[in-house]
Design a protein around this motif. Structure first.
Motif, PDB file in Angstrom:
ATOM      1  N   SER A  91      32.797  43.335  72.243  1.00  0.00           N
ATOM      2  CA  SER A  91      31.827  42.517  72.991  1.00  0.00           C
ATOM      3  C   SER A  91      30.579  43.325  73.310  1.00  0.00           C
ATOM      4  O   SER A  91      29.455  42.805  73.268  1.00  0.00           O
ATOM      5  N   TRP A  92      30.772  44.624  73.631  1.00  0.00           N
ATOM      6  CA  TRP A  92      29.610  45.470  73.928  1.00  0.00           C
ATOM      7  C   TRP A  92      28.735  45.660  72.695  1.00  0.00           C
ATOM      8  O   TRP A  92      27.502  45.658  72.795  1.00  0.00           O
ATOM      9  N   LEU A  93      29.350  45.813  71.525  1.00  0.00           N
ATOM     10  CA  LEU A  93      28.577  45.967  70.293  1.00  0.00           C
ATOM     11  C   LEU A  93      27.740  44.722  70.016  1.00  0.00           C
ATOM     12  O   LEU A  93      26.667  44.805  69.420  1.00  0.00           O
ATOM     13  N   GLN A  94      28.224  43.568  70.443  1.00  0.00           N
ATOM     14  CA  GLN A  94      27.473  42.333  70.249  1.00  0.00           C
ATOM     15  C   GLN A  94      26.374  42.165  71.287  1.00  0.00           C
ATOM     16  O   GLN A  94      25.382  41.473  71.044  1.00  0.00           O
ATOM     17  N   ASN A  95      26.562  42.764  72.463  1.00  0.00           N
ATOM     18  CA  ASN A  95      25.568  42.637  73.532  1.00  0.00           C
ATOM     19  C   ASN A  95      25.485  43.961  74.286  1.00  0.00           C
ATOM     20  O   ASN A  95      26.099  44.143  75.336  1.00  0.00           O
ATOM     21  N   VAL A 143      24.824  44.774  78.190  1.00  0.00           N
ATOM     22  CA  VAL A 143      25.857  44.772  79.230  1.00  0.00           C
ATOM     23  C   VAL A 143      26.656  46.063  79.096  1.00  0.00           C
ATOM     24  O   VAL A 143      27.713  46.110  78.452  1.00  0.00           O
ATOM     25  N   ALA A 144      26.163  47.138  79.700  1.00  0.00           N
ATOM     26  CA  ALA A 144      26.811  48.447  79.579  1.00  0.00           C
ATOM     27  C   ALA A 144      28.191  48.468  80.220  1.00  0.00           C
ATOM     28  O   ALA A 144      29.031  49.299  79.877  1.00  0.00           O
ATOM     29  N   ALA A 145      28.433  47.543  81.151  1.00  0.00           N
ATOM     30  CA  ALA A 145      29.743  47.492  81.810  1.00  0.00           C
ATOM     31  C   ALA A 145      30.867  47.311  80.801  1.00  0.00           C
ATOM     32  O   ALA A 145      31.971  47.834  80.986  1.00  0.00           O
ATOM     33  N   LEU A 146      30.608  46.580  79.725  1.00  0.00           N
ATOM     34  CA  LEU A 146      31.639  46.360  78.712  1.00  0.00           C
ATOM     35  C   LEU A 146      32.057  47.678  78.062  1.00  0.00           C
ATOM     36  O   LEU A 146      33.230  47.862  77.714  1.00  0.00           O
ATOM     37  N   LEU A 147      31.114  48.599  77.897  1.00  0.00           N
ATOM     38  CA  LEU A 147      31.445  49.906  77.333  1.00  0.00           C
ATOM     39  C   LEU A 147      32.334  50.696  78.290  1.00  0.00           C
ATOM     40  O   LEU A 147      33.326  51.314  77.872  1.00  0.00           O
TER      41      LEU A 147
END
Length: 404
Positions: free
Chosen positions: A26-30, A33-37
């Motif tokens: 999901s982070w690679l797609q957006n 949103v650093a929280a996903l990383l």
């Protein structure tokens, strides 16, 4: 029902790995949103820590005790960092690893390392602190009205409470020797809770991300990006319920329609940046005169509108005149040139135009056309008998005088 410890450990590792991979994808797609990383790294760390813990007896104790618990504590620390990042608060890698650092330092003390009770108490206390910090971060941004945020608070709070209770219980309940720790009846319940926590929080955090994205898309669809006020679509969505409420309660309502005079000439002469600045300035001047119930919006270009619920015609005229006067008095300099910007305003009231949006817009538009035809920089509309008129000048009535 018998809970098989190895099976629970394998399932927990699988779910944590899937959750971490999904977060990173999901982070690679957006990447905004650093929280996903942070969360992806947290769940993958949790999977590694659980695997090391589950290999107890098959690998050196240094890896299955020291490193395994350090990685698991870093996992909950990374989750907390992700929550801070999600709400745009400062984040440092130190936030994620301080708990692990405390754990590893303590493990270097012989008396501590030899005490199973002490290790469980310290690890549980650090995990409880991280869970409390996670709940605090979620609570601080509770005003965004996301249901998933409250559910996540419940999950983190319950998880923290479990670990907090473990601290005193460690010294009250007699623990088996370390060699038989995996045979105790409490361990399967602890792993099951960790499994539930992993699945539940991963689902809630992804749901929070989705809710935030949907809210921002909705905001972008209803808000003018330049001025920050509602656009035409947002105006209709907000004005219709206000007008319906006024009709049901038999309250008066007025509408003001604004059009900045000679705006194209300003754009052509001084550039679009100057035009944009004037639009923003007008919004500030207008909003200073509106109340919390009023619905102000940009219809497009240099045209704005405002619905004034509970407002009689004379009060609407006074508000419009003050906005016109404030905007006309503004001093604007671009380079060495003085730029004068004015606004023409058309007013309509439900007593004459009816209380529906179409009728008010039509009447206000006709009044605005009259203001343009009579020389611009003026307020036009059906003048109520209570208004004091001298020539083309409207003597302002106090804002609340003719409001309900």
């Amino acid at each position: 029902m018998v809970l098989d410890v190895p099976t629970l450990i394998v399932v927990t590792i699988f779910i944590a790995t899937m959750a971490g991979g999904l977060m990173l994808f999901s982070w690679l797609q957006n990447r905004a949103v650093a929280a996903l990383l942070w969360w992806g790294a947290a769940y993958l760390a949790g999977a590694v820590g659980t695997a090391l813990l589950g290999a107890r007896g098959h690998i050196p104790d240094f890896w299955s005790i020291n490193i395994a618990n350090a990685v698991l504590l870093a996992s909950v620390g990374l989750t907390w960092c992700g929550l801070r990042s999600f709400d745009s608060r400062p984040v440092s890698p130190w936030y994620a690893v301080w708990g692990s650092a405390v754990w590893l330092i303590a493990c270097g003390v012989g008396e501590f390392y030899q005490s199973l009770n002490a290790r469980i108490a310290l690890g549980s206390a650090i995990a409880a602190i991280y869970a409390a910090l996670a709940v605090r971060e979620l609570w601080r941004s509770r005003h965004d009205r996301m249901l998933s945020r409250w559910l996540a608070m419940v999950l983190f709070g319950f998880h923290g409470l479990i670990y907090l209770v473990r601290v005193p219980l460690t010294w009250i309940v007699t623990l088996p020797p370390e060699a038989g720790l995996f045979q105790t009846k409490w361990l399967p319940l602890g792993i099951f809770e960790a499994l539930f926590y992993t699945f539940g929080t991963a689902f809630m955090l992804l749901t929070m991300t989705k809710e935030r994205a949907e809210a921002r898309h909705k905001h972008a669809a209803f808000i003018d990006p330049l001025t920050g006020v509602p656009n035409r679509r947002g105006f209709v969505a907000r004005a219709e319920p206000v007008l319906a409420r006024c009709r049901n309660e038999a309250r008066p309502v007025s509408m003001l329609l604004f059009d900045l005079d000679h705006f194209k000439r300003i754009n052509d002469t001084f550039g679009h940046q100057a035009g944009d600045d004037i639009l923003v300035e007008f919004c500030r001047a207008a909003q200073n005169r509106f109340g919390p119930e009023d619905v102000f919006a940009r219809l497009g270009g240099e045209e704005f509108v405002c619905v004034l619920p509970g407002t009689q015609a004379q009060a609407a005229f006074a508000i419009a005149e003050r906005i016109r006067s404030d905007f006309d008095a503004g001093k604007r300099t671009i380079g060495a040139a003085h730029v004068r910007a004015t606004v023409s305003i058309g007013m309509a009231n439900s007593a004459d135009a009816g209380g529906d949006l179409t009728g008010l817009l039509g009447a206000a538009d006709k009044a605005l056309y009259q203001a343009k035809a009579k020389g611009r920089n003026r307020v036009e509309g059906r003048r109520p008998a209570l208004m004091l008129v001298s020539g083309d000048t409207i003597d302002p009535v106090p804002r609340g005088a003719a409001r309900e």
